[in-house]
Design a protein around this motif. Structure first.
Motif, PDB file in Angstrom:
ATOM      1  N   CYS B 426       0.807  -1.214   0.000  1.00 45.01           N
ATOM      2  CA  CYS B 426       0.000   0.000   0.000  1.00 45.01           C
ATOM      3  C   CYS B 426       0.847   1.275   0.000  1.00 45.01           C
ATOM      4  N   CYS B 431       3.212  -0.912   7.354  1.00 44.14           N
ATOM      5  CA  CYS B 431       3.062  -2.273   6.826  1.00 44.14           C
ATOM      6  C   CYS B 431       4.446  -2.898   6.591  1.00 44.14           C
ATOM      7  N   CYS B 460      -2.069  -5.129   4.853  1.00 46.21           N
ATOM      8  CA  CYS B 460      -3.234  -4.456   5.425  1.00 46.21           C
ATOM      9  C   CYS B 460      -4.506  -4.563   4.567  1.00 46.21           C
TER      10      CYS B 460
HETATM   11 ZN   LIG Z   1      -0.464  -1.944   3.742  1.00 41.82          ZN
END
Ligand SMILES: [Zn+2]
Ligand SMILES: [Zn+2]
Lengths: 474, 474
Positions: B426, B431, B460
Motif C-alpha cells: 500500500c 506495513c 493491510c
Molecule cells: Zn499496507
C-alpha cells in the motif's frame, strides 16, 4: 602574460613556486583536516600511470598483491621495539568505535610491517613455503607537524612490498632488486636521474638491518629520497616468531625485506622538471601527451579537422582536444602550465598548407609537420622530449654536485652551489650529527659507486671509511 | 574425498559452508582487529579484475578518478542531519595524533559524501562547471557489530562516485545510468542476475532523495544488495552551499548523485556460484582461467609438453600450471576448490594420442580435445561456462521466487521455498515494518518492471500502490 601572475618565479621563492604550481595546474586541493590533501583528477591520472607501470614491474618480478587492514592494535605495534619507537610520535589513534570506547587503542597504519609479520608467522612453516613475495597498494597516515602537498602529508598513497626469504643473501638480493625496479621507474619513465646507495645507520628505517635508497636532486638543489628498500634481517621474525623448518628440519627465522614507493614521487617530478611556466610532465607518465588546440575554430572546417586529428592520433598517443570557447592564447598558457608534452595547433592556414604546428613543452620549439607525417613526428618528439628531460635533469644534478675535503669547502658549496656534496666519512655517527647540526645537510646515501675524494673524514679528519653524498633534503 | 572433510556441505550449514570456502580457497584470512579481514592474493586478484572492468566503464561514461582524505572532522559530518544520524553509530573515531589529543575528533570515512560536497562547494560556480563527474577508489570503515568476510567487515574496499548536475532530471539520468553499469558488471561479467528497482523510503540511503538498487539472490535463498545508486537531490547542496549561477544568472543548488560498489560483490559471487566442492569463478573475472595439471609428470616429455602448452595457451587465456610434486588427485581437488573454470590434464597417453583432457568446473564434464583444436575449444568452453553460470543462477532465482497475496502465503513461501517474494504494497511504512517484524524479510526493491500480482496490500489489504520484492537479506 597570465602565467606570470599566477605562478611565483622559482628563483624568487621556490617553495611558493611549488605551491602555486600544484594548485594552478590543478593537481591537488587542500583537505578539511590540516595537512591532508585532495588529489584532483589531473594529479590522480598521473598517479594511476605511475602506479600501473610499477604494478606491472612488481608482478613481473614474481610478487603478488594483497590487502591488509587499516587498523593495528597498539600491542601489536609494540612487539618490535625499534619500530614502535620510530613511529609512535607520528601515528593517529582510534579510541572509539561507534559509541563505545575501545578496550585497546588502534593505530591507523603508518606502514604495515607488523601486520605482514603477524600474517607470515601464521602461514610460513617450511622452507618449501619460501620465498613469500607480497605487496600492497594502500593509504597510510603519518601525523606530520609540517606538511606540503605530495611531499609530506598527513595521509599518502603508496605501495609497500614485504617479503620473506630462507637466507640473508636471498633477502639482500631482493632488497637490491626492488631498489633497481624503483630506479628504473624513476629514470626510464619519470626521467629523473637517481643516486643509488645505502643509508647510514642513523638514517635507516626503524627496525631494519639496513636501508637502500635512491636519491634525486630537485631544481632548488635540495635532495629528495625517491624510494627505499629495506633489508629487515630477522628482527621482525624474532619478534613475531616467523620461523620455518629448513631442509635439515631445524627451525630458523626468516629473513625479510620491505620496500615502498609513494605519491611523493609526484612532488619529485614537479620539482625536477617544472619551470616558471608551470609543470613539465615526461611523456611516458603524462595522462595527456598531445593537446590539440584549434585556432580560429569558428572558421569552417577547423573543428572538423581538429576532431578528425584527435581520432586519428589516438591510435598512437594519449590525445585530447580543447574546443571550448576560450581563446587560443588562454589555452596555450593553460596547457603549458599543465605540462602537456606536445601542443598541436591547427587553423585555417595550416589546413590550407597541409600541415599542423607542433609545440614542444620542454623547449618551446615550434615544428611544422606535414599532415601525412604527424604520427611519425609525434612519436619522435615524445621520445625526444623524454630523453631531453632526463639529460637536462642529469646535467643539472652534475652541475650541482660538489666535492668537499674540508668543512670550509662543505659550507661554501652549500652556500654557493647548493646540491649534492661528495665527502669522505669516518663512519662515526657523531660526525654525521655534527655536520647536520652545523649545516642542516644530512647524509643522503653511501653510494654503491664509491669515489675516493680524499683520505680523511671531512669532519674529524680521521681516516675515512666511505664516501657519502650529503645534501639538504625534503 | 579430501574436500568433503574441509568444506561443510551447504545443505547442512550454509554459513559454515561460506566460512569454509573463503578460508580453504585462500581468499581471506582474519585480521588482528575483530571483524577485519586480510585479502589474500587469490581473493585480491579477483578484486583487481572486477575493479579494472568497472573502472574502465566508469571512465567510458565520462567520470574522472580523484582521491579524498581518510579523515573527516566531526563538525563536517554533522552538516547534513539525516546523514550523520545514519552513520554516527557505526564510525571509528580518531581522537589523538602522535602524543596530542585533537581539538576536534575525526571520523574515519564511512563514505565520502561530505568531503565531495565541501569540495564541490569550492569548485562549482557556474552552469558551465556542470556536470561534475568524479569517482574515488578507496577503503572505508564501518564499525559493524557482527561481521563476515567480504559481506560485512569493519573495513572494505570500494568505489564511490559523486556527481553534480544542473537539473533534477540530469541527476536522475545519471543515477539510473550508473545502476545499469553495475547491473552489466554483475550480469555480463560476474554471471549474477539482478533485479533492478528502487528502495523504499525506509531502506534508502541516509540523506538521499531516493536510492536505486540491484538485488541478487544467493544459493540459500537470501538476497544480497549488489550495488546502489542514490539520487541525492539538493540536500547536500543546501547543507554545503553548492550553488551555481544558471544561464539567467540566478543562484541554484546543484542536484547530486552518489553510487558505490564494494568487495561485498565477491561474497555474492561465492554464494551464487559456489558448490560443495568450493568456489566456482566465472571465466571473465577468474584470475586463472585454465589450470594445467601434468599427469605422471616424472615420465619423459610430460613436463616439457605441459610448459609448452602453458606458453602457447597464454596467448588466448589466463593460464597457470602446477608442476609441484603433489599428486594429481590433490591438485584436482585444490583447483576445483579454487573454482578455476577449466582444468587441463596432460599425461603420457594424452601426448601419444595427440590430445589433452579439459574438465569444466561448472559441470564436471570431461572433454578430449585434439592438440590442434585447443585454442578453439578452450575459448568455446570459457564462453559456455560463463553463459551456463548465468543461466543456472537465473533459473535458481526463478525457482526461488514466489507470489504472495496474503501474509499466510508470504510466510509459507519464506518457510518452504525461501527466496524472493513478489507481493503488493500500500506504500505505508507501518506495513513494511510489520512485515519485517513478523517475518524478518525486508523490502528489497520496488522493481522497475512492475507486475500486478493482486489488488491489495499483502499486509493491510488496503488498495495497493506498487509491487515489491521481499526477502530475507544479507
Ligand atoms: Zn499496507
Ligand atoms: Zn669523522
Amino acid at each position: 602574460k597570465q602565467f606570470v601572475e599566477k605562478i611565483t618565479a622559482m628563483e624568487e621563492d621556490f617553495a611558493q613556486w611549488y605551491t602555486d604550481v600544484v594548485k594552478q595546474a590543478d593537481l591537488v586541493d587542500y583537505g578539511p583536516v590540516r595537512g591532508s590533501m585532495i588529489i584532483r583528477p589531473y594529479g590522480y591520472a598521473i598517479w594511476e600511470n605511475i602506479r600501473d607501470i610499477l604494478d606491472a614491474k612488481i608482478k613481473e618480478t614474481g610478487h603478488e598483491n594483497m590487502y591488509f587492514p587499516l587498523f593495528i592494535p597498539e600491542s601489536m605495534l609494540q612487539k618490535e621495539k625499534d619500530h614502535i619507537e620510530g613511529f609512535a610520535p607520528e601515528v593517529a589513534w582510534v579510541t572509539h568505535g561507534g559509541d563505545e570506547e575501545l578496550q585497546e587503542r588502534l593505530v591507523v597504519r603508518p606502514t604495515s610491517e607488523v601486520l605482514f609479520a603477524e600474517h607470515y608467522g601464521k602461514i610460513i612453516h617450511s622452507y618449501r613455503d619460501l620465498p613469500k613475495l607480497y605487496n600492497q597498494w594502500s593509504n597510510v597516515v603519518r601525523w606530520e607537524k609540517t606538511t606540503r602537498p605530495f611531499l609530506r602529508s598527513l595521509e599518502f598513497l603508496w605501495q609497500e612490498g614485504h617479503t620473506c626469504h630462507a637466507t640473508d643473501e636471498d633477502a639482500a638480493e631482493e632488497t637490491r632488486q626492488m631498489l633497481d625496479v624503483y630506479a628504473s621507474l624513476f629514470e626510464d619513465y619519470m626521467a629523473i636521474p637517481v643516486l643509488k646507495g645505502r643509508k647510514t645507520a642513523k638514517e635507516k628505517f626503524a627496525g631494519a638491518k639496513y636501508t637502500l635508497t635512491i636519491e634525486s636532486l630537485m631544481h632548488d638543489g635540495k635532495a629528495l629520497q625517491a624510494g627505499t628498500s629495506h633489508h629487515l634481517g630477522t628482527g621482525f621474525a624474532e619478534a613475531f616468531d616467523i620461523r620455518f623448518s629448513d631442509e635439515a628440519g631445524e627451525l630458523q627465522p626468516v629473513h625479510q625485506t620491505s620496500w615502498g614507493f609513494t605519491t611523493r614521487s609526484i612532488g619529485a617530478m614537479i620539482m625536477v622538471h617544472g619551470d616558471n611556466r608551470g609543470l613539465v610532465i615526461p611523456p611516458k607518465i603524462a595522462s595527456k601527451q598531445v593537446m590539440i588546440v584549434p585556432v580560429a575554430q569558428h572558421k569552417e572546417g577547423v573543428l572538423d579537422k581538429a576532431y578528425q586529428l584527435k581520432t586519428r592520433l589516438s591510435d598512437i598517443a594519449r590525445v585530447d582536444i580543447d574546443a571550448s570557447d576560450k581563446s587560443p592564447g588562454w589555452k596555450f598558457n593553460e596547457y603549458e602550465m599543465k605540462g602537456i608534452p606536445i601542443r598541436l595547433e591547427i587553423g585555417p592556414k595550416d589546413i590550407e598548407q597541409g600541415h599542423a604546428v607542433l609545440v614542444r613543452r620542454d623547449t618551446g620549439e615550434k615544428i611544422f609537420a606535414a599532415m601525412e607525417d604527424l604520427e611519425t613526428k609525434i612519436l619522435e618528439l615524445l621520445e625526444d622530449i623524454q630523453i631531453n628531460l632526463f639529460e637536462k635533469a642529469k646535467n643539472h644534478r652534475e652541475d650541482k654536485t660538489s666535492i668537499a675535503k674540508t668543512m670550509t669547502e662543505f659550507k661554501n658549496s652549500l652556500e654557493n652551489n647548493p646540491g649534492f656534496i661528495k665527502a669522505m666519512w669516518c663512519g662515526e655517527q657523531t660526525c654525521e650529527e655534527k655536520i647536520k647540526e652545523e649545516t642542516s645537510a644530512t647524509s643522503r646515501c653511501i653510494p654503491f659507486e664509491q669515489e675516493k675524494v680524499s683520505d680523511t673524514c671531512v669532519y674529524c679528519s680521521k681516516p675515512a671509511q666511505q664516501q657519502v653524498y650529503w645534501a639538504k633534503a625534503y
